[in-house]
Scaffold this motif. Sequence first.
Motif, PDB file in Angstrom:
ATOM      1  N   UNK A 267       0.755  -1.162  -0.087  1.00 30.74           N
ATOM      2  CA  UNK A 267      -0.042  -0.036  -0.057  1.00 30.74           C
ATOM      3  C   UNK A 267       0.783   1.198  -0.052  1.00 30.74           C
ATOM      4  N   UNK A 268       2.029   1.279   0.400  1.00 26.67           N
ATOM      5  CA  UNK A 268       2.936   2.470   0.654  1.00 26.67           C
ATOM      6  C   UNK A 268       3.842   2.553  -0.488  1.00 26.67           C
ATOM      7  N   UNK A 269       3.671   1.902  -1.654  1.00 27.83           N
ATOM      8  CA  UNK A 269       4.658   1.882  -2.788  1.00 27.83           C
ATOM      9  C   UNK A 269       4.180   3.135  -3.672  1.00 27.83           C
ATOM     10  N   UNK A 270       4.810   4.347  -3.179  1.00 26.71           N
ATOM     11  CA  UNK A 270       4.393   5.546  -3.809  1.00 26.71           C
ATOM     12  C   UNK A 270       5.096   5.425  -5.330  1.00 26.71           C
ATOM     13  N   UNK A 271       6.198   5.199  -5.523  1.00 26.37           N
ATOM     14  CA  UNK A 271       6.807   5.159  -6.878  1.00 26.37           C
ATOM     15  C   UNK A 271       5.976   4.419  -7.760  1.00 26.37           C
ATOM     16  N   UNK A 272       5.403   3.441  -7.386  1.00 27.93           N
ATOM     17  CA  UNK A 272       4.580   2.673  -8.138  1.00 27.93           C
ATOM     18  C   UNK A 272       3.262   3.313  -8.740  1.00 27.93           C
ATOM     19  N   UNK A 273       2.646   4.152  -7.715  1.00 27.25           N
ATOM     20  CA  UNK A 273       1.347   5.049  -7.989  1.00 27.25           C
ATOM     21  C   UNK A 273       1.767   6.132  -8.721  1.00 27.25           C
ATOM     22  N   UNK A 274       3.058   6.446  -8.618  1.00 29.03           N
ATOM     23  CA  UNK A 274       3.294   7.853  -9.537  1.00 29.03           C
ATOM     24  C   UNK A 274       3.485   7.345 -10.918  1.00 29.03           C
ATOM     25  N   UNK A 275       3.988   5.960 -11.331  1.00 27.57           N
ATOM     26  CA  UNK A 275       4.115   5.554 -12.446  1.00 27.57           C
ATOM     27  C   UNK A 275       2.556   5.373 -13.104  1.00 27.57           C
ATOM     28  N   UNK A 276       1.551   4.783 -12.246  1.00 32.50           N
ATOM     29  CA  UNK A 276       0.358   4.557 -12.627  1.00 32.50           C
ATOM     30  C   UNK A 276      -0.337   5.956 -13.022  1.00 32.50           C
ATOM     31  N   UNK A 277      -0.196   6.977 -12.319  1.00 29.48           N
ATOM     32  CA  UNK A 277      -0.464   8.362 -12.385  1.00 29.48           C
ATOM     33  C   UNK A 277      -0.329   8.988 -13.754  1.00 29.48           C
ATOM     34  N   UNK A 278       1.246   8.659 -14.078  1.00 30.25           N
ATOM     35  CA  UNK A 278       1.592   9.259 -15.283  1.00 30.25           C
ATOM     36  C   UNK A 278       1.160   8.485 -16.372  1.00 30.25           C
ATOM     37  N   UNK A 279       0.902   7.348 -16.238  1.00 23.18           N
ATOM     38  CA  UNK A 279       0.218   6.370 -17.482  1.00 23.18           C
ATOM     39  C   UNK A 279      -1.122   6.859 -17.670  1.00 23.18           C
ATOM     40  N   UNK A 280      -2.018   6.902 -16.417  1.00 21.88           N
ATOM     41  CA  UNK A 280      -3.345   7.725 -16.601  1.00 21.88           C
ATOM     42  C   UNK A 280      -3.130   8.882 -17.382  1.00 21.88           C
ATOM     43  N   UNK A 281      -2.287   9.772 -16.915  1.00 27.56           N
ATOM     44  CA  UNK A 281      -2.314  11.271 -17.522  1.00 27.56           C
ATOM     45  C   UNK A 281      -2.027  11.086 -18.917  1.00 27.56           C
ATOM     46  N   UNK A 282      -1.081  10.112 -19.259  1.00 23.64           N
ATOM     47  CA  UNK A 282      -0.777  10.036 -20.797  1.00 23.64           C
ATOM     48  C   UNK A 282      -2.033   9.291 -21.507  1.00 23.64           C
ATOM     49  N   UNK A 283      -2.730   8.631 -21.047  1.00 19.81           N
ATOM     50  CA  UNK A 283      -3.870   7.949 -21.704  1.00 19.81           C
ATOM     51  C   UNK A 283      -4.785   9.065 -21.759  1.00 19.81           C
ATOM     52  N   UNK A 284      -5.182   9.870 -20.934  1.00 19.25           N
ATOM     53  CA  UNK A 284      -6.284  10.806 -20.777  1.00 19.25           C
ATOM     54  C   UNK A 284      -5.864  11.884 -21.951  1.00 19.25           C
ATOM     55  N   UNK A 285      -4.659  12.136 -22.068  1.00 21.37           N
ATOM     56  CA  UNK A 285      -4.209  13.351 -22.851  1.00 21.37           C
ATOM     57  C   UNK A 285      -4.149  12.796 -24.518  1.00 21.37           C
ATOM     58  N   UNK A 286      -4.358  11.601 -24.798  1.00 22.00           N
ATOM     59  CA  UNK A 286      -4.181  11.113 -26.097  1.00 22.00           C
ATOM     60  C   UNK A 286      -5.422  11.642 -27.026  1.00 22.00           C
ATOM     61  N   UNK A 287      -4.926  11.834 -28.252  1.00 24.88           N
ATOM     62  CA  UNK A 287      -5.931  12.482 -29.214  1.00 24.88           C
ATOM     63  C   UNK A 287      -6.482  11.694 -30.003  1.00 24.88           C
TER      64      UNK A 287
END
Length: 82
Positions: free
Chosen positions: A62-82
């Motif tokens: 639950x405290x794997x913050x680096x993993x959550x940051x990677x997921x956040x970046x992947x989601x941001x990448x997906x949402x910004x796709x055109x």
Amino acid sequence: MRIKKTISIQQDVLETGQHRANEFFSGNFSLYITYLINSDVKGVMINSGIHSTNQPYTPPPANDYSHKKEVKNAIDSILNME
């Protein structure tokens, strides 16, 4: 534009998918499916581990913050796709 579709899925697969959706996408199963398709097409990855179908899924700590940051970046990448 969003399109509503119906899918058939095995119970165990649904349970695992819903668990992952709860963990990484605040329970949004549709967003998780979208992520999976984009990861297949664009090579976006939620983590570098490979889960064998013969082994039970074990969530990351639950405290794997680096993993959550990677997921956040992947989601941001997906949402910004055109």
